[in-house]
Design a protein around this motif. Structure first.
Motif, PDB file in Angstrom:
ATOM      1  N   PRO A 167       3.569  -1.254  -2.436  1.00  0.00           N
ATOM      2  CA  PRO A 167       1.954  -0.964  -3.345  1.00  0.00           C
ATOM      3  C   PRO A 167       1.488  -2.181  -3.049  1.00  0.00           C
ATOM      4  N   VAL A 168       0.088  -1.759  -3.058  1.00  0.00           N
ATOM      5  CA  VAL A 168      -1.132  -2.910  -3.158  1.00  0.00           C
ATOM      6  C   VAL A 168      -0.956  -3.637  -4.320  1.00  0.00           C
ATOM      7  N   ARG A 169      -0.717  -3.043  -5.639  1.00  0.00           N
ATOM      8  CA  ARG A 169      -0.659  -3.788  -6.621  1.00  0.00           C
ATOM      9  C   ARG A 169       0.556  -4.713  -6.677  1.00  0.00           C
ATOM     10  N   ASP A 170       1.382  -4.796  -6.015  1.00  0.00           N
ATOM     11  CA  ASP A 170       2.371  -5.829  -5.956  1.00  0.00           C
ATOM     12  C   ASP A 170       2.010  -7.120  -5.531  1.00  0.00           C
ATOM     13  N   LEU A 171       0.702  -7.361  -4.846  1.00  0.00           N
ATOM     14  CA  LEU A 171       0.231  -8.630  -4.447  1.00  0.00           C
ATOM     15  C   LEU A 171      -0.071  -9.504  -5.708  1.00  0.00           C
ATOM     16  N   ALA A 172      -0.148  -8.860  -6.787  1.00  0.00           N
ATOM     17  CA  ALA A 172      -0.455  -9.584  -8.171  1.00  0.00           C
ATOM     18  C   ALA A 172       0.766 -10.662  -8.534  1.00  0.00           C
ATOM     19  N   ASP A 173       1.870 -10.256  -7.737  1.00  0.00           N
ATOM     20  CA  ASP A 173       2.990 -10.956  -7.977  1.00  0.00           C
ATOM     21  C   ASP A 173       2.997 -12.128  -7.262  1.00  0.00           C
ATOM     22  N   PRO A 174       2.925 -13.415  -7.545  1.00  0.00           N
ATOM     23  CA  PRO A 174       2.974 -14.585  -6.553  1.00  0.00           C
ATOM     24  C   PRO A 174       4.380 -14.352  -5.744  1.00  0.00           C
ATOM     25  N   GLY A 175       5.448 -13.925  -6.280  1.00  0.00           N
ATOM     26  CA  GLY A 175       6.544 -13.845  -5.428  1.00  0.00           C
ATOM     27  C   GLY A 175       6.347 -12.924  -4.182  1.00  0.00           C
ATOM     28  N   VAL A 176       5.288 -12.190  -4.205  1.00  0.00           N
ATOM     29  CA  VAL A 176       5.320 -11.143  -3.248  1.00  0.00           C
ATOM     30  C   VAL A 176       3.994 -12.078  -2.311  1.00  0.00           C
ATOM     31  N   LEU A 177       3.066 -12.321  -2.954  1.00  0.00           N
ATOM     32  CA  LEU A 177       2.105 -12.702  -2.268  1.00  0.00           C
ATOM     33  C   LEU A 177       2.151 -14.209  -1.296  1.00  0.00           C
ATOM     34  N   ARG A 178       3.052 -14.940  -2.033  1.00  0.00           N
ATOM     35  CA  ARG A 178       3.143 -16.042  -1.375  1.00  0.00           C
ATOM     36  C   ARG A 178       3.909 -15.978   0.003  1.00  0.00           C
ATOM     37  N   PRO A 179       4.992 -15.355   0.216  1.00  0.00           N
ATOM     38  CA  PRO A 179       5.429 -15.035   1.455  1.00  0.00           C
ATOM     39  C   PRO A 179       4.399 -14.431   2.525  1.00  0.00           C
ATOM     40  N   ALA A 180       3.863 -13.712   2.162  1.00  0.00           N
ATOM     41  CA  ALA A 180       2.424 -13.088   2.792  1.00  0.00           C
ATOM     42  C   ALA A 180       1.437 -14.171   3.381  1.00  0.00           C
ATOM     43  N   LEU A 181       0.987 -15.054   2.640  1.00  0.00           N
ATOM     44  CA  LEU A 181       0.599 -16.109   2.889  1.00  0.00           C
ATOM     45  C   LEU A 181       1.235 -17.128   4.043  1.00  0.00           C
ATOM     46  N   ASP A 182       2.339 -17.503   3.703  1.00  0.00           N
ATOM     47  CA  ASP A 182       3.265 -18.166   4.559  1.00  0.00           C
ATOM     48  C   ASP A 182       3.354 -17.576   6.025  1.00  0.00           C
ATOM     49  N   ALA A 183       3.444 -16.078   6.218  1.00  0.00           N
ATOM     50  CA  ALA A 183       3.349 -15.427   7.401  1.00  0.00           C
ATOM     51  C   ALA A 183       2.199 -15.684   8.048  1.00  0.00           C
ATOM     52  N   LEU A 184       0.942 -15.688   7.410  1.00  0.00           N
ATOM     53  CA  LEU A 184      -0.237 -15.997   8.122  1.00  0.00           C
ATOM     54  C   LEU A 184      -0.083 -17.626   8.895  1.00  0.00           C
ATOM     55  N   ALA A 185       0.690 -18.358   8.547  1.00  0.00           N
ATOM     56  CA  ALA A 185       0.737 -19.583   9.076  1.00  0.00           C
ATOM     57  C   ALA A 185       1.733 -19.981  10.347  1.00  0.00           C
ATOM     58  N   LEU A 186       2.411 -18.715  10.677  1.00  0.00           N
ATOM     59  CA  LEU A 186       3.095 -18.756  11.675  1.00  0.00           C
ATOM     60  C   LEU A 186       2.984 -18.136  12.983  1.00  0.00           C
ATOM     61  N   ARG A 187       3.201 -18.321  14.128  1.00  0.00           N
ATOM     62  CA  ARG A 187       3.275 -17.709  15.279  1.00  0.00           C
ATOM     63  C   ARG A 187       4.318 -16.657  15.490  1.00  0.00           C
ATOM     64  N   MET A 188       4.258 -15.699  16.316  1.00  0.00           N
ATOM     65  CA  MET A 188       5.367 -14.675  16.403  1.00  0.00           C
ATOM     66  C   MET A 188       6.561 -15.434  16.994  1.00  0.00           C
ATOM     67  N   ASP A 189       6.646 -16.717  17.535  1.00  0.00           N
ATOM     68  CA  ASP A 189       8.053 -17.188  17.638  1.00  0.00           C
ATOM     69  C   ASP A 189       8.438 -18.084  16.645  1.00  0.00           C
ATOM     70  N   GLY A 190       7.669 -18.202  15.303  1.00  0.00           N
ATOM     71  CA  GLY A 190       8.267 -18.889  14.228  1.00  0.00           C
ATOM     72  C   GLY A 190       7.680 -20.128  14.208  1.00  0.00           C
ATOM     73  N   LYS A 191       6.938 -20.564  15.374  1.00  0.00           N
ATOM     74  CA  LYS A 191       6.645 -22.156  15.187  1.00  0.00           C
ATOM     75  C   LYS A 191       4.999 -22.137  14.660  1.00  0.00           C
ATOM     76  N   PRO A 192       4.586 -23.137  13.842  1.00  0.00           N
ATOM     77  CA  PRO A 192       3.279 -23.233  13.190  1.00  0.00           C
ATOM     78  C   PRO A 192       2.157 -22.843  14.203  1.00  0.00           C
ATOM     79  N   ALA A 193       1.288 -21.949  13.578  1.00  0.00           N
ATOM     80  CA  ALA A 193      -0.020 -21.469  14.156  1.00  0.00           C
ATOM     81  C   ALA A 193      -1.081 -22.638  14.142  1.00  0.00           C
ATOM     82  N   ALA A 194      -1.959 -22.574  14.708  1.00  0.00           N
ATOM     83  CA  ALA A 194      -3.233 -23.729  14.804  1.00  0.00           C
ATOM     84  C   ALA A 194      -3.798 -23.280  13.691  1.00  0.00           C
ATOM     85  N   ALA A 195      -4.349 -24.423  12.921  1.00  0.00           N
ATOM     86  CA  ALA A 195      -5.149 -24.477  11.750  1.00  0.00           C
ATOM     87  C   ALA A 195      -6.385 -23.427  11.578  1.00  0.00           C
ATOM     88  N   SER A 196      -6.781 -23.602  12.797  1.00  0.00           N
ATOM     89  CA  SER A 196      -8.017 -22.830  12.886  1.00  0.00           C
ATOM     90  C   SER A 196      -7.653 -21.070  12.819  1.00  0.00           C
TER      91      SER A 196
END
Length: 460
Positions: A167-196
């Motif tokens: 549910p969207v409301r789960d995003l209020a939990d840092p334990g749910v939100l932080r892994p979502a933000l971490d996913a944005l920093a990775l490419r599909m192959d698991g390597k770090p994405a470009a900063a931009s």
């Protein structure tokens, strides 16, 4: 039920203690209309809480059901929380009508990256590639989703993710939100994405969560408050990509030598180098935008751009869709000077190749919009022919877009005031100086002489 008779005539009595051979209970009695109701609880705290809820309902002026003896709001089924997947699709639909093709593509890419990190289950989860194909290629493409269901493989993946996102409301939990933000920093192959890339995806995710706040799914945007640091974005243009005037002329000559297509593209690359046009602006440049004397300085009046985003992301189903200039309103015009060299190139192009029926200067082999693949191949051949082996292996003018960087750098190094350069290039002064700071050369010696003069005056 909504059809039950109701009344506001309610009276709630105090909690009474009752002792039984099997134990003690606490009873709450209340009157709804003419009928008395009661309920028993194993502890006084539970009974007091229940009585307090009844009293609060009467104070709020809520009607009570004559059939159940409860406030009507208690009989309503609990609202099903909105899932992240449903909200993400709603966000895409909200953004789609007003976004450019590239922006639509970027939104789909960002949401397809973060959604797998917001799953409530991984049981029977489709493979990563199948999941992304369903999300990016269908779920988060409003036009495709509106046209009907995808093929069976995508359909199964889409159904699974629709049933297994939090549910969207789960995003209020840092334990749910932080892994979502971490996913944005990775490419599909698991390597770090470009900063931009990370910065762009985080901005889209933030905006999608902000939309959830607007719709009432969240009380505030948790992305703004969580302590998560994105990689530092390097905005400045690498000075190693910037060519000098001699190299530019050699590259244009190398394009011209590529018969039969090359001669048609010389002025296309020329408007990027001499007038700092973006590729999408150059592709959509039309004859009526030119104000050229027979020779000397002229002007280009730019009002549209046609960036390439692909058929899937445009309303018309074409690869390019003309729209207003970047960061500008509809019908707003940007005036750019045409130096004598560019004026000559444009006259030669018009004389030798004319225009498309709609006035476009540059077109593909069959007359349609000029494609990135066509001019990209010609540019790669020109670099190999015009540059030394060492230069060709370097970032120097690796992309046609780097011609725009060369134009802006030339203006700045030629002493054109930054506000004027920003107006010509379509940048704010702040962005201009931040992006091109490392490309402004030839000023170190002057500044050092000023420091030396100041030191000499201080010692005399």
């Amino acid at each position: 039920m909504s059809g039950d008779p109701t009344t506001y005539g309610v009276r709630v009595w105090g909690v009474s203690k009752r002792v039984w051979p099997s134990g003690t209970t606490y009873r709450v009695r209340w009157l709804v209309g003419r009928k008395e109701w009661h309920d028993s609880f194993p502890t006084r705290a539970m009974a007091d809480s229940f009585r307090s809820d009844l009293v609060s309902a009467t104070r709020r002026g809520e009607p009570f059901s004559v059939a159940t003896g409860r406030p009507m709001t208690w009989d309503r089924p609990a609202e099903t929380p909105v899932s992240w997947y449903d909200h993400a699709c709603a966000y895409v639909d909200m953004k789609w009508p007003h976004a450019a093709g590239k922006s639509r593509q970027g939104i789909a890419d960002s949401l397809a990256t973060v959604t797998p990190a917001l799953l409530s289950s991984v049981k029977s989860r489709p493979g990563a590639e199948a999941l992304r194909a369903a999300l990016y290629g269908w779920s988060f493409n409003a036009r495709r989703r509106a046209s009907g269901p995808p093929d069976e493989v995508h359909r199964r993946a889409e159904r699974w993710v629709a049933a297994n996102t939090r549910p969207v409301r789960d995003l209020a939990d840092p334990g749910v939100l932080r892994p979502a933000l971490d996913a944005l920093a990775l490419r599909m192959d698991g390597k770090p994405a470009a900063a931009s890339t990370v910065a762009r995806k985080r901005a889209i995710f933030y905006n999608a969560v902000e939309y959830a706040v607007e719709l009432g799914h969240l009380s505030g945007n948790p992305v703004a408050s969580i302590k998560w640091r994105a990689p530092k974005v390097t905005e400045a243009v690498n000075p190693r990509v910037v060519i000098n005037h001699g190299q530019a002329r050699a590259l244009l000559d190398a394009v011209r030598a590529q018969e039969p297509v090359g001669p048609r593209l010389v002025a296309f690359f020329g408007v990027m180098y001499y007038a700092a046009l973006r590729p999408g602006e150059a592709v959509d440049l039309r004859k009526d935008a030119l104000a050229l004397p027979s020779k000397g300085w002229g002007e280009l009046y730019l009002s549209t751009s046609a960036p390439s985003a692909g058929r899937s992301w445009s309303e018309s189903g074409t690869r390019r869709e003309p729209r207003q200039l970047k960061h500008r309103g509809m019908e707003e015009v940007r005036v750019v000077p045409s130096p004598p060299e560019l004026t000559a190139l444009l006259h030669q192009h018009l004389d030798d190749h004319g225009t498309a029926p709609d006035g476009r200067l540059f077109r593909g082999v069959r007359g349609g919009p000029l494609s990135e693949s066509l001019y990209g191949r010609r540019w790669a051949v020109a670099r190999a022919a015009a540059l030394s082996a060492e230069e060709a292996a370097s970032p120097l003018a690796r992309r046609p877009y780097d011609l725009r960087h060369a134009a802006v750098s030339t203006w700045l190094n030629g002493g054109v005031p930054a506000p004027q350069v920003g107006a010509w290039a379509g940048h704010s002064v702040d962005v201009l100086l931040r992006v091109y700071a490392k490309c402004i050369s030839g000023q170190d010696a002057t500044v050092r002489r000023r420091v030396e003069d100041a030191l000499r005056q201080g010692s005399s």
